[in-house]
Every structure is written in C-alpha cells, then in structure tokens.
Design a protein around this motif. Structure first.
Motif, PDB file in Angstrom:
ATOM      1  N   LEU A  47       5.263 -20.495   0.848  1.00  0.00           N
ATOM      2  CA  LEU A  47       3.884 -20.471   1.402  1.00  0.00           C
ATOM      3  C   LEU A  47       3.032 -21.054   2.353  1.00  0.00           C
ATOM      4  O   LEU A  47       3.677 -21.997   2.236  1.00  0.00           O
ATOM      5  CB  LEU A  47       2.975 -19.776   0.545  1.00  0.00           C
ATOM      6  N   PHE A  48       2.708 -20.972   3.431  1.00  0.00           N
ATOM      7  CA  PHE A  48       2.505 -21.660   4.821  1.00  0.00           C
ATOM      8  C   PHE A  48       1.129 -21.332   5.176  1.00  0.00           C
ATOM      9  O   PHE A  48       0.662 -20.831   5.259  1.00  0.00           O
ATOM     10  CB  PHE A  48       3.072 -22.053   6.230  1.00  0.00           C
ATOM     11  N   VAL A  49       0.472 -22.699   4.706  1.00  0.00           N
ATOM     12  CA  VAL A  49      -1.474 -22.336   4.302  1.00  0.00           C
ATOM     13  C   VAL A  49      -1.645 -22.761   6.242  1.00  0.00           C
ATOM     14  O   VAL A  49      -1.215 -24.323   5.919  1.00  0.00           O
ATOM     15  CB  VAL A  49      -1.853 -22.685   3.794  1.00  0.00           C
ATOM     16  N   CYS A  50      -2.668 -22.091   6.507  1.00  0.00           N
ATOM     17  CA  CYS A  50      -3.473 -23.085   7.977  1.00  0.00           C
ATOM     18  C   CYS A  50      -4.488 -22.433   7.293  1.00  0.00           C
ATOM     19  O   CYS A  50      -4.682 -20.999   6.983  1.00  0.00           O
ATOM     20  CB  CYS A  50      -3.069 -23.313   8.769  1.00  0.00           C
ATOM     21  N   ILE A  51      -5.526 -22.998   8.271  1.00  0.00           N
ATOM     22  CA  ILE A  51      -7.524 -22.657   8.199  1.00  0.00           C
ATOM     23  C   ILE A  51      -7.239 -21.063   8.834  1.00  0.00           C
ATOM     24  O   ILE A  51      -7.391 -20.173   8.200  1.00  0.00           O
ATOM     25  CB  ILE A  51      -8.282 -22.939   9.456  1.00  0.00           C
ATOM     26  N   HIS A  52      -6.842 -20.679   9.985  1.00  0.00           N
ATOM     27  CA  HIS A  52      -6.877 -19.557  10.739  1.00  0.00           C
ATOM     28  C   HIS A  52      -5.303 -18.782  10.377  1.00  0.00           C
ATOM     29  O   HIS A  52      -5.754 -17.927  11.058  1.00  0.00           O
ATOM     30  CB  HIS A  52      -7.313 -19.672  12.550  1.00  0.00           C
ATOM     31  N   ASN A  53      -4.228 -18.993  10.340  1.00  0.00           N
ATOM     32  CA  ASN A  53      -3.060 -18.460   9.969  1.00  0.00           C
ATOM     33  C   ASN A  53      -2.798 -17.260  11.419  1.00  0.00           C
ATOM     34  O   ASN A  53      -2.581 -16.680  11.278  1.00  0.00           O
ATOM     35  CB  ASN A  53      -2.982 -17.359   8.785  1.00  0.00           C
ATOM     36  N   ALA A  54      -3.174 -18.158  12.370  1.00  0.00           N
ATOM     37  CA  ALA A  54      -2.964 -17.693  13.931  1.00  0.00           C
ATOM     38  C   ALA A  54      -1.840 -18.561  14.910  1.00  0.00           C
ATOM     39  O   ALA A  54      -1.463 -18.411  15.932  1.00  0.00           O
ATOM     40  CB  ALA A  54      -4.741 -17.263  14.407  1.00  0.00           C
ATOM     41  N   GLY A  55      -1.546 -19.560  14.275  1.00  0.00           N
ATOM     42  CA  GLY A  55      -0.513 -20.704  15.026  1.00  0.00           C
ATOM     43  C   GLY A  55       0.232 -21.063  13.890  1.00  0.00           C
ATOM     44  O   GLY A  55       1.170 -20.570  14.351  1.00  0.00           O
ATOM     45  N   ARG A  56       0.109 -22.626  13.787  1.00  0.00           N
ATOM     46  CA  ARG A  56       1.304 -23.379  12.850  1.00  0.00           C
ATOM     47  C   ARG A  56       2.034 -22.453  12.028  1.00  0.00           C
ATOM     48  O   ARG A  56       2.984 -22.520  11.540  1.00  0.00           O
ATOM     49  CB  ARG A  56       0.364 -24.461  12.167  1.00  0.00           C
ATOM     50  N   SER A  57       0.736 -21.751  10.344  1.00  0.00           N
ATOM     51  CA  SER A  57       1.725 -21.251   9.572  1.00  0.00           C
ATOM     52  C   SER A  57       1.905 -20.067  10.172  1.00  0.00           C
ATOM     53  O   SER A  57       3.215 -19.860   9.073  1.00  0.00           O
ATOM     54  CB  SER A  57       0.044 -20.804   7.838  1.00  0.00           C
ATOM     55  N   GLN A  58       1.781 -19.334  11.234  1.00  0.00           N
ATOM     56  CA  GLN A  58       2.807 -18.135  11.604  1.00  0.00           C
ATOM     57  C   GLN A  58       4.526 -18.303  12.819  1.00  0.00           C
ATOM     58  O   GLN A  58       5.126 -17.562  11.655  1.00  0.00           O
ATOM     59  CB  GLN A  58       1.894 -17.485  12.939  1.00  0.00           C
ATOM     60  N   MET A  59       4.352 -19.737  12.901  1.00  0.00           N
ATOM     61  CA  MET A  59       5.450 -20.734  13.844  1.00  0.00           C
ATOM     62  C   MET A  59       6.557 -20.502  12.775  1.00  0.00           C
ATOM     63  O   MET A  59       7.280 -20.467  12.497  1.00  0.00           O
ATOM     64  CB  MET A  59       5.315 -21.168  14.620  1.00  0.00           C
ATOM     65  N   ALA A  60       6.117 -21.518  11.303  1.00  0.00           N
ATOM     66  CA  ALA A  60       6.497 -22.423  10.456  1.00  0.00           C
ATOM     67  C   ALA A  60       6.823 -21.166   9.611  1.00  0.00           C
ATOM     68  O   ALA A  60       8.456 -20.601   9.119  1.00  0.00           O
ATOM     69  CB  ALA A  60       5.442 -23.359   9.525  1.00  0.00           C
TER      70      ALA A  60
END
Length: 140
Positions: free
Chosen positions: A9-22
C-alpha cells in the motif's frame, strides 16, 4: 518459497501524485507478482495532470485512476505500507512493514519538476521488487 503474493500500500496526503506513480510503477514492474494499492489521508478530487503526463511519457496510462481514501482495511490487508509525506495520519497495525519514502511533492509543479520525482520513485520501486520477490522466481 512462499506461496503468498506480497501486498503493498502506497500512502500520501492527496493520492494524486507520488502514491499513484508508485502504484502504477510497481504494478507494471511486478507484472502481477505483487498486489498493489494506493490511498490518501486527504484524497484530492483528481490526479495531478503533470503526474498523468509524466507517466504517459514512459508508456503508463494512469488517466483512469482516481484518488482513494485511506482506510484501516487497506492497511490491514497490506504486508508493506509505504508512506510519502502523510506523517502520523497513517494508521499503525503491528506486524506490518512500514517504510517512509522522503520524496518531493509534485503538487503545483509542472512536468519538468515531476519527471525527477517519477524517476526516483521508479528506482525505489525496482529495489522494493528485488526485496519482495526472490530472484529464484525468474525462469532459467
């Protein structure tokens, strides 16, 4: 050799950038050998357009993805939880592996700023795969 498929599971604040790319990069490189999820502690309304463009440049179409909220169930189902700037907002469950990837946030930046973030995530994802999937899984 384990018969279970690792879940990440990749988690970031907005789930609009880093976690989506990962998530897209891990899904692509692992080719079905890892279950991949992503979520945000405060999901945005849509993906960052520069992130979608940066991923398209390397042949990955994430335009149909959308930010998803972080849930306890997503964390419980995962073997590895990788945070990217969500701080203490990620729930903690014993027995999970937690990693924190310090990465620049692509929010508000154009494609030129997003490319190096994408490439750093790609390098980290490839290293993660090497840890999750034993080299003996390759066909001779």
């Amino acid at each position: 050799m384990s018969e279970t498929t690792p879940e990440v599971l990749f988690v970031c604040i907005h789930n609009a950038g880093r976690s989506q790319m990962a998530a897209a990069l891990l899904d692509y490189h692992a080719a079905g050998r890892v279950v991949v999820r992503s979520a945000g502690s405060q999901p945005a309304n849509e993906l960052n357009p520069a992130v979608v463009e940066a991923m398209a440049e390397i042949g990955l179409d994430i335009s149909k993805e959308f930010p998803k909220p972080l849930t306890d169930d997503a964390v419980k189902a995962s073997d590895v939880v990788i945070t990217m700037g969500c701080g203490d907002e990620c729930p903690y469950f014993p027995g999970k592996t937690y990693l924190d990837w310090k990465l620049d946030d692509p929010a508000g930046h154009g494609i030129d700023a997003v490319r190096p973030i994408r490439d750093e995530i790609d390098a980290r994802v490839r290293a993660l795969i090497a840890e999750l999937i034993p080299a003996t899984d390759t066909v001779s």
